[in-house]
Scaffold this motif. Structure first.
Motif, mmCIF file in Angstrom:
data_model
loop_
_atom_site.group_PDB
_atom_site.id
_atom_site.type_symbol
_atom_site.label_atom_id
_atom_site.label_comp_id
_atom_site.label_asym_id
_atom_site.label_seq_id
_atom_site.Cartn_x
_atom_site.Cartn_y
_atom_site.Cartn_z
ATOM 1 N N LYS A 115 37.019 -27.588 -74.936
ATOM 2 C CA LYS A 115 36.468 -26.949 -75.929
ATOM 3 C C LYS A 115 35.051 -26.591 -75.241
ATOM 4 C CE LYS A 115 34.919 -29.219 -79.437
ATOM 5 N NZ LYS A 115 34.944 -30.292 -80.784
ATOM 6 N N SER A 116 34.487 -27.353 -74.343
ATOM 7 C CA SER A 116 33.128 -26.814 -73.668
ATOM 8 C C SER A 116 33.322 -25.610 -73.148
ATOM 9 C CB SER A 116 32.609 -28.038 -72.872
ATOM 10 O OG SER A 116 33.370 -27.964 -71.663
ATOM 11 N N VAL A 117 34.229 -25.097 -72.587
ATOM 12 C CA VAL A 117 34.119 -23.909 -71.823
ATOM 13 C C VAL A 117 34.334 -22.515 -72.902
ATOM 14 C CG1 VAL A 117 34.890 -24.688 -69.698
ATOM 15 C CG2 VAL A 117 36.512 -23.895 -71.228
ATOM 16 N N LYS A 118 34.655 -22.774 -74.167
ATOM 17 C CA LYS A 118 34.568 -21.794 -75.345
ATOM 18 C C LYS A 118 35.662 -20.893 -74.628
ATOM 19 C CE LYS A 118 29.630 -21.160 -75.963
ATOM 20 N NZ LYS A 118 29.198 -21.682 -76.959
ATOM 21 N N PRO A 119 37.094 -21.770 -75.000
ATOM 22 C CA PRO A 119 38.253 -21.126 -74.657
ATOM 23 C C PRO A 119 39.079 -20.275 -75.880
ATOM 24 C CG PRO A 119 38.860 -23.426 -75.391
ATOM 25 C CD PRO A 119 37.115 -23.007 -75.391
ATOM 26 N N TRP A 120 38.120 -19.238 -76.060
ATOM 27 C CA TRP A 120 38.730 -18.089 -77.034
ATOM 28 C C TRP A 120 37.843 -16.800 -76.758
ATOM 29 C CZ3 TRP A 120 35.970 -22.608 -78.309
ATOM 30 C CH2 TRP A 120 34.532 -22.483 -78.750
ATOM 31 N N VAL A 121 38.486 -15.647 -77.225
ATOM 32 C CA VAL A 121 37.727 -14.425 -76.781
ATOM 33 C C VAL A 121 36.522 -14.368 -77.539
ATOM 34 C CG1 VAL A 121 38.037 -11.799 -77.131
ATOM 35 C CG2 VAL A 121 39.885 -13.185 -76.368
ATOM 36 N N ILE A 122 35.440 -13.895 -77.052
ATOM 37 C CA ILE A 122 34.124 -13.791 -77.547
ATOM 38 C C ILE A 122 33.746 -12.453 -77.703
ATOM 39 C CG2 ILE A 122 31.718 -14.557 -77.295
ATOM 40 C CD1 ILE A 122 32.472 -16.954 -75.860
ATOM 41 N N ARG A 123 33.595 -11.830 -78.869
ATOM 42 C CA ARG A 123 33.040 -10.478 -78.836
ATOM 43 C C ARG A 123 31.574 -10.441 -79.314
ATOM 44 N NH1 ARG A 123 35.685 -6.411 -76.587
ATOM 45 N NH2 ARG A 123 34.756 -5.384 -77.855
ATOM 46 N N LEU A 175 38.273 -25.444 -66.151
ATOM 47 C CA LEU A 175 37.888 -24.234 -65.467
ATOM 48 C C LEU A 175 38.497 -23.151 -65.273
ATOM 49 C CD1 LEU A 175 36.001 -26.694 -62.727
ATOM 50 C CD2 LEU A 175 34.956 -25.261 -64.348
ATOM 51 N N ALA A 176 40.269 -23.519 -65.069
ATOM 52 C CA ALA A 176 40.991 -22.161 -64.933
ATOM 53 C C ALA A 176 40.977 -21.677 -66.379
ATOM 54 C CB ALA A 176 42.114 -22.856 -64.601
ATOM 55 N N LEU A 177 40.835 -22.536 -67.615
ATOM 56 C CA LEU A 177 40.852 -21.669 -68.778
ATOM 57 C C LEU A 177 39.572 -20.685 -69.183
ATOM 58 C CD1 LEU A 177 42.636 -21.554 -71.375
ATOM 59 C CD2 LEU A 177 41.254 -23.623 -72.169
ATOM 60 N N ALA A 178 38.467 -21.192 -68.540
ATOM 61 C CA ALA A 178 37.328 -20.445 -68.580
ATOM 62 C C ALA A 178 37.525 -19.264 -67.826
ATOM 63 C CB ALA A 178 36.172 -21.332 -67.933
ATOM 64 N N LEU A 179 38.012 -19.390 -66.548
ATOM 65 C CA LEU A 179 38.126 -17.914 -65.882
ATOM 66 C C LEU A 179 39.160 -17.105 -66.467
ATOM 67 C CD1 LEU A 179 37.473 -16.682 -63.391
ATOM 68 C CD2 LEU A 179 39.507 -17.508 -62.236
ATOM 69 N N SER A 185 39.701 -8.526 -70.201
ATOM 70 C CA SER A 185 38.969 -7.442 -70.485
ATOM 71 C C SER A 185 38.662 -7.394 -71.967
ATOM 72 C CB SER A 185 39.857 -6.033 -70.231
ATOM 73 O OG SER A 185 40.944 -6.176 -71.205
ATOM 74 N N ARG A 186 39.026 -8.136 -73.207
ATOM 75 C CA ARG A 186 38.606 -7.974 -74.321
ATOM 76 C C ARG A 186 37.433 -9.178 -74.559
ATOM 77 N NH1 ARG A 186 44.293 -9.841 -76.411
ATOM 78 N NH2 ARG A 186 43.701 -11.449 -74.598
ATOM 79 N N ASP A 187 37.136 -9.693 -73.649
ATOM 80 C CA ASP A 187 36.133 -10.995 -73.861
ATOM 81 C C ASP A 187 34.681 -10.548 -73.386
ATOM 82 O OD1 ASP A 187 35.798 -13.962 -74.236
ATOM 83 O OD2 ASP A 187 34.747 -13.508 -72.289
ATOM 84 N N GLN A 192 27.970 -16.893 -71.747
ATOM 85 C CA GLN A 192 27.774 -18.062 -72.344
ATOM 86 C C GLN A 192 28.601 -19.055 -71.863
ATOM 87 O OE1 GLN A 192 28.849 -17.967 -76.792
ATOM 88 N NE2 GLN A 192 28.355 -15.720 -76.998
ATOM 89 N N ARG A 193 29.432 -18.849 -71.093
ATOM 90 C CA ARG A 193 30.269 -19.753 -70.205
ATOM 91 C C ARG A 193 29.586 -20.161 -68.811
ATOM 92 N NH1 ARG A 193 34.481 -16.264 -71.630
ATOM 93 N NH2 ARG A 193 35.379 -16.824 -73.605
ATOM 94 N N GLN A 194 28.616 -19.167 -68.507
ATOM 95 C CA GLN A 194 28.501 -19.305 -67.019
ATOM 96 C C GLN A 194 27.396 -20.411 -66.675
ATOM 97 O OE1 GLN A 194 29.954 -17.404 -64.955
ATOM 98 N NE2 GLN A 194 29.359 -18.487 -63.316
ATOM 99 N N GLN A 195 26.632 -20.816 -67.883
ATOM 100 C CA GLN A 195 25.350 -21.625 -67.368
ATOM 101 C C GLN A 195 26.361 -23.267 -66.909
ATOM 102 O OE1 GLN A 195 22.539 -22.496 -70.201
ATOM 103 N NE2 GLN A 195 21.439 -23.529 -69.008
ATOM 104 N N LEU A 196 27.420 -23.406 -67.929
ATOM 105 C CA LEU A 196 28.182 -24.730 -67.587
ATOM 106 C C LEU A 196 29.216 -24.651 -66.281
ATOM 107 C CD1 LEU A 196 29.272 -27.352 -68.423
ATOM 108 C CD2 LEU A 196 30.792 -25.944 -70.067
#
Ligand code: FES
Length: 248
Positions: A115-123, A175-179, A185-187, A192-196
């Motif tokens: 959950k911490s890597v925000k594994p969803w498309v953020i717009r 980490l793979a999920l974050a990448l 391309s939709r994200d 927001q993820r990079q700091q972690l």
């Protein structure tokens, strides 16, 4: 019962009730087409109904049947007895996780890390020109597709020496999920993820042993994902040094 049998040495433990774990041996019928999960099911149905373990799909999809088989993280629905026969087979819960009972591990920490890597498309907002529909070319899909094949089986966490030593390391699958989302391309959630991802708990903690990729049953390459994230973190660091007013 067939003439041929195989010995399963199975980890048994009830935290809070047992003083310490023990290995219990079972003589199990040997069939060429049985997997370790079949043997565990036979034990549960025919010998000891109290044996506790997880499984569901029985075809390498749900990711719930991961265990250590002779010290190696495996999906037990894909680990055939014939790979080990006639030697005994030792079955233990996945390494690097707390044990709830017998072969069942506690998933809470892993789920928090995912959950911490925000594994969803953020717009940033809805694109009114496309009415919220964001098409992708096959090339754009190919950039992240392999990372979306992860089934959260946690074999990579059991194989990773850093996960065993650094409890805060968010680990290969997360980490793979974050990448996977950062390459989509939709994200628009990279920042927001990079700091972690660039923190001591993120990609930089990885020592590139590569076992995560070796044990993955879905041919995902978490080790490759983590190395890409290290490069992105270094690029970010240089950018922020050279252009401090334009921090990203
Ligand atoms: S039971 Fe679903 S992956 Fe093995």
């Amino acid at each position: 019962m067939p003439d041929q049998q195989v010995t399963l040495s199975v980890f048994r433990y009830r935290p809070g009730q047992d003083a310490e774990p023990v290995f219990q041996e079972y003589q199990v019928p040997y069939h060429d087409d049985w997997v370790v999960l079949d043997a565990l099911n036979w034990i549960k149905e025919s010998v000891d109904g109290t044996l506790a373990y997880r499984w569901s799909c029985r075809m390498g999809v749900c990711g719930s049947c991961g265990m250590m088989v002779n010290g190696v993280p495996r999906l037990t629905c894909a680990a055939f007895l014939r790979e080990y026969y006639p030697a005994p087979i030792r079955v233990e819960p996945l390494a690097n996780f707390p044990v709830e009972r017998d072969l069942i591990i506690d998933l809470d920490g892993f789920l928090e890390k995912l959950k911490s890597v925000k594994p969803w498309v953020i717009r940033d907002g809805v694109d009114s020109a496309t009415n919220g529909e964001y098409l992708q070319t096959p090339g754009q899909l190919a950039r992240f597709k392999q990372y979306s094949m992860c089934i959260n089986c946690m074999l990579c966490y059991a194989a990773c020496p850093v996960v065993g030593l650094e409890t805060n390391f968010i680990g290969p699958a997360a980490l793979a999920l974050a990448l996977r989302y950062n390459l989509d391309s939709r994200d628009q959630g990279n920042a927001q993820r990079q700091q972690l991802l660039g923190s001591d708990e993120g990609a930089m903690a990885c020592t590139f042993v590569g076992e995560c990729t070796t044990v993955c049953p879905k041919n995902v390459d978490p080790a490759g994902a983590v190395q890409q994230e290290k490069v992105l973190a270094v690029n970010d660091w240089y950018y922020n040094v050279l252009v401090p007013w334009g921090k990203r």
